[in-house]
Design a protein around this motif. Structure first.
Motif, PDB file in Angstrom:
ATOM      1  N   LEU A  49     -18.073   9.133 -15.303  1.00  0.00           N
ATOM      2  CA  LEU A  49     -17.313  10.207 -15.935  1.00  0.00           C
ATOM      3  C   LEU A  49     -15.941  10.357 -15.292  1.00  0.00           C
ATOM      4  CD1 LEU A  49     -17.166  12.603 -17.909  1.00  0.00           C
ATOM      5  CD2 LEU A  49     -18.174  14.017 -16.113  1.00  0.00           C
ATOM      6  N   SER A  50     -15.881  10.342 -13.978  1.00  0.00           N
ATOM      7  CA  SER A  50     -14.597  10.498 -13.291  1.00  0.00           C
ATOM      8  C   SER A  50     -13.670   9.328 -13.605  1.00  0.00           C
ATOM      9  CB  SER A  50     -14.802  10.617 -11.781  1.00  0.00           C
ATOM     10  OG  SER A  50     -15.404   9.451 -11.251  1.00  0.00           O
ATOM     11  N   PHE A  51     -14.219   8.116 -13.682  1.00  0.00           N
ATOM     12  CA  PHE A  51     -13.406   6.937 -14.001  1.00  0.00           C
ATOM     13  C   PHE A  51     -12.829   7.041 -15.410  1.00  0.00           C
ATOM     14  CE2 PHE A  51     -12.834   2.637 -15.670  1.00  0.00           C
ATOM     15  CZ  PHE A  51     -12.065   2.061 -14.675  1.00  0.00           C
ATOM     16  N   ALA A  52     -13.663   7.470 -16.370  1.00  0.00           N
ATOM     17  CA  ALA A  52     -13.198   7.620 -17.757  1.00  0.00           C
ATOM     18  C   ALA A  52     -12.100   8.673 -17.854  1.00  0.00           C
ATOM     19  CB  ALA A  52     -14.378   7.994 -18.665  1.00  0.00           C
ATOM     20  N   ILE A  53     -12.253   9.759 -17.122  1.00  0.00           N
ATOM     21  CA  ILE A  53     -11.250  10.825 -17.147  1.00  0.00           C
ATOM     22  C   ILE A  53      -9.913  10.336 -16.596  1.00  0.00           C
ATOM     23  CG2 ILE A  53     -10.608  12.991 -16.005  1.00  0.00           C
ATOM     24  CD1 ILE A  53     -13.453  13.956 -16.452  1.00  0.00           C
ATOM     25  N   ILE A  54      -9.939   9.597 -15.497  1.00  0.00           N
ATOM     26  CA  ILE A  54      -8.698   9.085 -14.915  1.00  0.00           C
ATOM     27  C   ILE A  54      -8.017   8.110 -15.877  1.00  0.00           C
ATOM     28  CG2 ILE A  54      -7.720   7.722 -13.035  1.00  0.00           C
ATOM     29  CD1 ILE A  54      -8.557  10.578 -12.295  1.00  0.00           C
ATOM     30  N   LYS A  55      -8.809   7.286 -16.570  1.00  0.00           N
ATOM     31  CA  LYS A  55      -8.250   6.353 -17.552  1.00  0.00           C
ATOM     32  C   LYS A  55      -7.562   7.127 -18.681  1.00  0.00           C
ATOM     33  CE  LYS A  55      -7.420   2.449 -19.591  1.00  0.00           C
ATOM     34  NZ  LYS A  55      -6.427   1.503 -19.026  1.00  0.00           N
ATOM     35  N   LEU A  56      -8.207   8.155 -19.164  1.00  0.00           N
ATOM     36  CA  LEU A  56      -7.627   8.947 -20.244  1.00  0.00           C
ATOM     37  C   LEU A  56      -6.456   9.794 -19.748  1.00  0.00           C
ATOM     38  CD1 LEU A  56     -10.904   9.915 -22.081  1.00  0.00           C
ATOM     39  CD2 LEU A  56      -9.026   8.591 -23.032  1.00  0.00           C
ATOM     40  N   MET A  57      -6.432  10.124 -18.474  1.00  0.00           N
ATOM     41  CA  MET A  57      -5.282  10.815 -17.913  1.00  0.00           C
ATOM     42  C   MET A  57      -4.054   9.901 -17.954  1.00  0.00           C
ATOM     43  SD  MET A  57      -4.926  12.750 -14.224  1.00  0.00           S
ATOM     44  CE  MET A  57      -6.523  13.550 -14.425  1.00  0.00           C
ATOM     45  N   GLN A  58      -4.273   8.606 -17.775  1.00  0.00           N
ATOM     46  CA  GLN A  58      -3.183   7.645 -17.918  1.00  0.00           C
ATOM     47  C   GLN A  58      -2.671   7.627 -19.359  1.00  0.00           C
ATOM     48  OE1 GLN A  58      -5.424   4.238 -16.043  1.00  0.00           O
ATOM     49  NE2 GLN A  58      -3.504   3.979 -14.919  1.00  0.00           N
ATOM     50  N   TRP A  59      -3.589   7.666 -20.312  1.00  0.00           N
ATOM     51  CA  TRP A  59      -3.199   7.724 -21.722  1.00  0.00           C
ATOM     52  C   TRP A  59      -2.381   8.985 -22.011  1.00  0.00           C
ATOM     53  CZ3 TRP A  59      -7.153   5.840 -25.932  1.00  0.00           C
ATOM     54  CH2 TRP A  59      -7.442   4.499 -25.705  1.00  0.00           C
ATOM     55  N   LEU A  60      -2.778  10.094 -21.391  1.00  0.00           N
ATOM     56  CA  LEU A  60      -2.088  11.363 -21.622  1.00  0.00           C
ATOM     57  C   LEU A  60      -0.638  11.297 -21.164  1.00  0.00           C
ATOM     58  CD1 LEU A  60      -2.638  14.287 -22.640  1.00  0.00           C
ATOM     59  CD2 LEU A  60      -3.094  14.901 -20.264  1.00  0.00           C
ATOM     60  N   ASN A  61      -0.354  10.417 -20.218  1.00  0.00           N
ATOM     61  CA  ASN A  61       1.010  10.287 -19.691  1.00  0.00           C
ATOM     62  C   ASN A  61       1.710   9.017 -20.168  1.00  0.00           C
ATOM     63  OD1 ASN A  61       1.361  12.530 -17.418  1.00  0.00           O
ATOM     64  ND2 ASN A  61      -0.734  11.774 -17.271  1.00  0.00           N
ATOM     65  N   SER A  62       1.138   8.351 -21.168  1.00  0.00           N
ATOM     66  CA  SER A  62       1.639   7.035 -21.579  1.00  0.00           C
ATOM     67  C   SER A  62       2.870   7.087 -22.468  1.00  0.00           C
ATOM     68  CB  SER A  62       0.530   6.265 -22.309  1.00  0.00           C
ATOM     69  OG  SER A  62       0.206   6.912 -23.541  1.00  0.00           O
ATOM     70  N   GLY A  63       3.121   8.215 -23.127  1.00  0.00           N
ATOM     71  CA  GLY A  63       4.229   8.292 -24.066  1.00  0.00           C
ATOM     72  C   GLY A  63       3.872   7.810 -25.460  1.00  0.00           C
ATOM     73  N   ASP A  64       2.654   7.294 -25.625  1.00  0.00           N
ATOM     74  CA  ASP A  64       2.150   6.863 -26.932  1.00  0.00           C
ATOM     75  C   ASP A  64       1.542   8.082 -27.624  1.00  0.00           C
ATOM     76  OD1 ASP A  64       0.178   5.949 -28.939  1.00  0.00           O
ATOM     77  OD2 ASP A  64       0.619   3.939 -28.183  1.00  0.00           O
ATOM     78  N   ALA A  65       2.072   8.431 -28.800  1.00  0.00           N
ATOM     79  CA  ALA A  65       1.659   9.655 -29.490  1.00  0.00           C
ATOM     80  C   ALA A  65       0.164   9.686 -29.782  1.00  0.00           C
ATOM     81  CB  ALA A  65       2.448   9.807 -30.792  1.00  0.00           C
ATOM     82  N   LEU A  66      -0.392   8.552 -30.217  1.00  0.00           N
ATOM     83  CA  LEU A  66      -1.804   8.509 -30.575  1.00  0.00           C
ATOM     84  C   LEU A  66      -2.695   8.560 -29.339  1.00  0.00           C
ATOM     85  CD1 LEU A  66      -1.727   5.856 -33.452  1.00  0.00           C
ATOM     86  CD2 LEU A  66      -1.887   8.336 -33.645  1.00  0.00           C
ATOM     87  N   LYS A  67      -2.318   7.828 -28.291  1.00  0.00           N
ATOM     88  CA  LYS A  67      -3.108   7.868 -27.059  1.00  0.00           C
ATOM     89  C   LYS A  67      -3.053   9.250 -26.422  1.00  0.00           C
ATOM     90  CE  LYS A  67      -2.885   2.983 -25.724  1.00  0.00           C
ATOM     91  NZ  LYS A  67      -2.445   2.026 -24.676  1.00  0.00           N
ATOM     92  N   GLU A  68      -1.907   9.890 -26.524  1.00  0.00           N
ATOM     93  CA  GLU A  68      -1.756  11.217 -25.920  1.00  0.00           C
ATOM     94  C   GLU A  68      -2.629  12.249 -26.631  1.00  0.00           C
ATOM     95  OE1 GLU A  68       1.757  14.504 -24.951  1.00  0.00           O
ATOM     96  OE2 GLU A  68       2.275  12.443 -25.474  1.00  0.00           O
ATOM     97  N   ILE A  69      -2.636  12.227 -27.963  1.00  0.00           N
ATOM     98  CA  ILE A  69      -3.393  13.242 -28.698  1.00  0.00           C
ATOM     99  C   ILE A  69      -4.900  13.014 -28.545  1.00  0.00           C
ATOM    100  CG2 ILE A  69      -3.504  12.072 -30.942  1.00  0.00           C
ATOM    101  CD1 ILE A  69      -2.825  15.805 -30.329  1.00  0.00           C
ATOM    102  N   ILE A  70      -5.337  11.741 -28.514  1.00  0.00           N
ATOM    103  CA  ILE A  70      -6.775  11.491 -28.389  1.00  0.00           C
ATOM    104  C   ILE A  70      -7.258  11.790 -26.968  1.00  0.00           C
ATOM    105  CG2 ILE A  70      -6.656   9.055 -27.728  1.00  0.00           C
ATOM    106  CD1 ILE A  70      -9.215  10.721 -30.089  1.00  0.00           C
TER     107      ILE A  70
END
Length: 472
Positions: free
Chosen positions: A399-420
């Motif tokens: 769970l912690s690994f998945a959250i950190i991966k998605l935290m990277q998406w949240l800061n990626s600048g990609d609109a779709l990755k950020e919203i998901i």
């Protein structure tokens, strides 16, 4: 009074009376208090130490506080001495409560240490929004046409869902519901994110901007029609509506303190109210004809009473899972198969395992006379039923690994990755409650609808026009 001071005030106002009026064995009281202290330590880290924006940790803290501290304490206080059972009919025992709290504490410790470790290995810098594709207007128009087709072809289904009482089973199969509600009906959310990202990057008004703005409004309207309180429960609406708030009004929840306060207030007041409305055992027509029934229901149930209902059965179901393992042994990964391979129909895979919620629900029915098997099963006990304490350890790390991966998406600048990724942060409240099969399948479906389908369309259009330009 600044926001952090207000948060501390709210936290204490909620916590002090909770433990002050918790009448139970001292050992049980202490087991909850130790868990509370650790969650408080994580909260301090999140609000005072953590610099990276993490709505994921906000959701994790709020879930633990409400489902593993507030709800069980209220439920234990409300246990009838003559019956002496939890809300899922499992007999109350101080020993099993202490053991369950030990499992939860172990999960929280491993999760937090893993979270801090994985986070320290990465640098989180908010990337600038990616430059919009020159084909964005065409992509947006294509998406809005697809969304309109989805709405038109499923309009009859929506009407049936509105007219169907909450207690009635839907006419369609589980697979069909998953594809419709969790994939197709979420495509407009991805379209809205693409359009808004384009508009945010443009300083000057242009014809394309006007087109994109109009398309975005249409897709937003379609999304709200497809996902409305009359056809969906709170666990589906919450992540969508809060994601829209984050998209259009980020200043409301773009800081850890803000997201924590927003989720804390929502889970205590807003969601119990929504739960009351979406779980009324009357049809939409009856709501219109007899609105007084809604008022009477809310007066009878109240806000605090909600935490003594089966909507907050997560803790009691961990106890039931421990009992299941005691009688039947560990599953050694068998239960995880139904989650990870949820997309394989049962007609093809005859031996496909049932979800853990259903398995433990059947156990409660057979052993303790419970009424039904459609129950939650927290991610903590998903690990326990498969591999015991080792499973709890592995699930916390995953769970912690998945959250950190998605935290990277949240800061990626990609609109779709950020919203998901932000959607997942709110969906985490549902995923943690379980069961894992539904929480995992629902998110994968949403991921396909919000990210995969729009990106496929984007790549197809970009490839087609690029090829056309090269040929000419």
């Amino acid at each position: 009074m600044n926001l952090r001071t207000f948060l501390i005030f709210v936290y204490l106002v909620t916590s002090i009376p909770l433990f002050l009026f918790f009448y139970t064995d001292i050992s049980v009281w202490l087991s909850f208090f130790v868990n509370y202290l650790f969650i408080t330590a994580i909260t301090y880290y999140h609000l005072e130490v953590e610099k990276t924006y993490s709505p994921f940790l906000s959701a994790y803290i709020v879930f633990n506080f409400l489902f593993f501290i507030v709800a069980p304490i209220i439920q234990i206080n409300a246990i009838d001495p003559e019956v002496n059972t939890f809300i899922n009919f499992f007999p109350y025992s101080s020993n099993v409560v202490i053991y369950t709290n030990a499992i939860i504490l172990f999960f929280n410790i491993i999760f937090f240490l893993s979270y801090v470790h994985f986070k320290s290995k990465r640098v989180f810098i908010k990337a600038l929004p990616k430059s919009p594709s020159p084909f964005t207007p065409i992509i947006a128009i294509t998406l809005v046409i697809i969304c309109a087709v989805i709405l038109i072809t499923n309009f009859g289904f929506l009407i049936n869902e509105i007219e169907r009482a909450n207690w009635m089973k839907p006419d369609t199969s589980v697979g069909s519901l998953l594809i419709r509600k969790k994939v197709l009906f979420l495509v407009p959310l991805g379209g809205v994110a693409i359009c808004f990202s384009y508009l945010r990057s443009k300083v000057k008004l242009s014809r394309n901007s006007i087109i994109i703005f109009g398309v975005m409004l249409i897709m937003l309207f379609i999304l709200l029609v497809l996902k409305n309180p009359l056809t969906e429960k709170r666990n589906a609406l919450g992540p969508i509506y809060i994601s829209l708030i984050y998209l259009f009004f980020p200043k409301i929840i773009n800081k850890n303190a803000k997201s924590f306060l927003f989720l804390f207030i929502s889970m205590i007041i807003a969601f119990p109210l929504i739960s009351a409305l979406t779980h009324l055992r009357i049809t939409f027509q009856e709501m219109i004809e007899h609105p007084e029934e809604i008022v009477e229901y809310l007066q009878k149930e109240g806000i605090l009473r909600a935490f003594s209902t089966l909507h907050y059965d997560a803790y009691a179901n961990i106890i039931a899972t421990v009992d299941y393992v005691k009688l039947n042994g560990l599953e050694y990964g068998h239960q995880l198969l139904s989650s990870l391979l949820f997309f394989i129909p049962r007609g093809i895979w005859e031996g496909k395992p049932y979800s853990t919620g259903q398995v433990v629900g059947d156990h409660l029915i057979e052993e303790y006379g419970f009424r039904f098997n459609n129950i939650s099963n927290p991610i903590v006990s998903e690990g326990y039923i498969n591999f015991g304490w080792v499973g709890v350890f592995l699930m916390a790390i995953a769970l912690s690994f998945a959250i950190i991966k998605l935290m990277q998406w949240l800061n990626s600048g990609d609109a779709l990755k950020e919203i998901i990724s932000f959607y997942f942060a709110i969906h985490l409240l549902f995923l943690l409650r379980g069961d894992f099969t539904n929480g995992y399948a629902y998110f994968i479906g949403t991921l396909i609808g919000v990210v995969v389908i729009p990106k496929i369309i984007e790549k197809c259009i970009t490839f087609s026009f690029s090829k056309s330009k090269t040929s000419s």
